[in-house]
Design a protein around this motif. Structure first.
Motif, PDB file in Angstrom:
ATOM      1  N   GLN A  32       0.835  -1.206   0.000  1.00 33.16           N
ATOM      2  CA  GLN A  32       0.000   0.000   0.000  1.00 33.16           C
ATOM      3  C   GLN A  32       0.869   1.256   0.000  1.00 33.16           C
ATOM      4  O   GLN A  32       0.586   2.223  -0.714  1.00 33.16           O
ATOM      5  N   LEU A  33       1.953   1.231   0.785  1.00 25.48           N
ATOM      6  CA  LEU A  33       2.854   2.389   0.849  1.00 25.48           C
ATOM      7  C   LEU A  33       3.575   2.597  -0.467  1.00 25.48           C
ATOM      8  O   LEU A  33       3.733   3.734  -0.948  1.00 25.48           O
ATOM      9  N   LYS A  34       4.020   1.475  -1.061  1.00 22.48           N
ATOM     10  CA  LYS A  34       4.753   1.582  -2.326  1.00 22.48           C
ATOM     11  C   LYS A  34       3.872   2.115  -3.459  1.00 22.48           C
ATOM     12  O   LYS A  34       4.347   2.827  -4.354  1.00 22.48           O
ATOM     13  N   GLU A  35       2.605   1.803  -3.426  1.00 18.07           N
ATOM     14  CA  GLU A  35       1.701   2.200  -4.504  1.00 18.07           C
ATOM     15  C   GLU A  35       0.968   3.528  -4.213  1.00 18.07           C
ATOM     16  O   GLU A  35       0.254   4.048  -5.068  1.00 18.07           O
ATOM     17  N   ALA A  36       1.133   4.039  -2.987  1.00 15.03           N
ATOM     18  CA  ALA A  36       0.384   5.251  -2.613  1.00 15.03           C
ATOM     19  C   ALA A  36       0.908   6.474  -3.384  1.00 15.03           C
ATOM     20  O   ALA A  36       2.116   6.680  -3.486  1.00 15.03           O
ATOM     21  N   PRO A  37      -0.021   7.273  -3.908  1.00 18.97           N
ATOM     22  CA  PRO A  37       0.401   8.518  -4.574  1.00 18.97           C
ATOM     23  C   PRO A  37       0.862   9.553  -3.539  1.00 18.97           C
ATOM     24  O   PRO A  37       0.374   9.561  -2.410  1.00 18.97           O
ATOM     25  N   LEU A  38       1.800  10.365  -3.908  1.00 17.48           N
ATOM     26  CA  LEU A  38       2.320  11.390  -2.997  1.00 17.48           C
ATOM     27  C   LEU A  38       2.164  12.771  -3.656  1.00 17.48           C
ATOM     28  O   LEU A  38       3.108  13.546  -3.761  1.00 17.48           O
ATOM     29  N   ARG A  46      -1.510  10.344   4.764  1.00 17.59           N
ATOM     30  CA  ARG A  46      -1.889   8.927   4.756  1.00 17.59           C
ATOM     31  C   ARG A  46      -0.645   8.041   4.677  1.00 17.59           C
ATOM     32  O   ARG A  46      -0.555   7.010   5.340  1.00 17.59           O
ATOM     33  N   ALA A  47       0.315   8.439   3.859  1.00 17.64           N
ATOM     34  CA  ALA A  47       1.548   7.667   3.718  1.00 17.64           C
ATOM     35  C   ALA A  47       2.334   7.681   5.021  1.00 17.64           C
ATOM     36  O   ALA A  47       2.929   6.672   5.421  1.00 17.64           O
ATOM     37  N   LEU A  51       3.350   4.500   7.212  1.00 19.06           N
ATOM     38  CA  LEU A  51       4.740   4.253   7.604  1.00 19.06           C
ATOM     39  C   LEU A  51       4.843   4.009   9.101  1.00 19.06           C
ATOM     40  O   LEU A  51       5.592   3.131   9.550  1.00 19.06           O
ATOM     41  N   LYS A  52       4.067   4.786   9.894  1.00 19.58           N
ATOM     42  CA  LYS A  52       4.070   4.586  11.342  1.00 19.58           C
ATOM     43  C   LYS A  52       3.489   3.215  11.699  1.00 19.58           C
ATOM     44  O   LYS A  52       3.992   2.510  12.566  1.00 19.58           O
ATOM     45  N   ASP A  53       2.412   2.861  10.982  1.00 21.68           N
ATOM     46  CA  ASP A  53       1.809   1.548  11.228  1.00 21.68           C
ATOM     47  C   ASP A  53       2.797   0.424  10.907  1.00 21.68           C
ATOM     48  O   ASP A  53       2.866  -0.591  11.614  1.00 21.68           O
TER      49      ASP A  53
END
Length: 201
Positions: A32-38, A46-47, A51-53
């Motif tokens: 999910q992190l790798k595919e999340a738009p920034l 959200r990212a 990352l914290k999770d």
């Protein structure tokens, strides 16, 4: 069932399942992190949360791995304890088998001695019936009778010794058989004595 009552194998399965579940969550959040738009503040927040999770999950994974290692160690210790117990049983079995074989060999030798004595008794009885009762024959028969009586008493003593040894070793079957043989020998010895007395009159 309480945790204390849970068998080690169940603890191992539970630890492995818990680790697998946490690992699946970690992998899913990583993807999910790798595919999340920034591309927006919301995306960045959200990212950051993801990352914290992931960091929290990483700590949880280390704990799960530790729990699994502990469960594996417990199972290994349990298996080793069982293996040690089996080894002791194997040693005891070997020792008991050796004692049994030794007792059985002694009983076999007693049986052979009893069979030899039975043959000698029959020969003595036949000779006693055929004797013409000369002084020389009487002396010879008395000599044979005395030797035969002594040998029967000796074998009976050996049977008594074997009976005690078998009972001490808790092989009661051999003990009973040896005692039965001793009783038969003593009975035959008494009968032989009565026969000798009756024919001497």
């Amino acid at each position: 069932m309480s945790k204390r009552d849970t068998p080690p194998s169940s603890e191992l399965v539970s630890a492995a399942q818990a680790l697998d579940a946490e690992l699946l969550r970690f992998e899913a959040l990583s993807e999910q992190l790798k595919e999340a738009p920034l591309t927006s503040e919301k995306h960045l927040e959200r990212a950051s949360k993801t990352l914290k999770d992931l960091a929290d999950l990483d700590d949880a994974l280390r704990l799960r791995v530790g729990a699994l290692v502990q469960a594996i160690t417990g199972v290994r210790n349990r298996q080793q304890a069982q293996a040690d117990a089996v080894n002791l049983c194997a040693q005891e079995l070997q020792q008991r088998t050796e004692v049994f074989k030794e007792l059985l060999t002694r009983y076999g030798a007693l049986g052979q001695s009893a069979a030899d004595l039975n043959g000698r008794m029959q020969e003595f009885a036949a000779l006693r019936q055929q004797a013409t009762r000369t002084a020389e024959e009487e002396a010879r028969l008395t000599e044979v009778f005395t030797a035969l009586q002594a040998r029967m008493a000796e074998v009976a003593d050996d049977a008594a010794t074997l009976t005690r040894a078998a009972e001490e070793a808790k092989f009661t079957d051999i003990g009973r058989q040896a005692e039965s043989l001793r009783q038969q020998l003593l009975s035959a010895r008494n009968k032989l004595g009565l026969l000798h007395q009756s024919l001497s009159k």
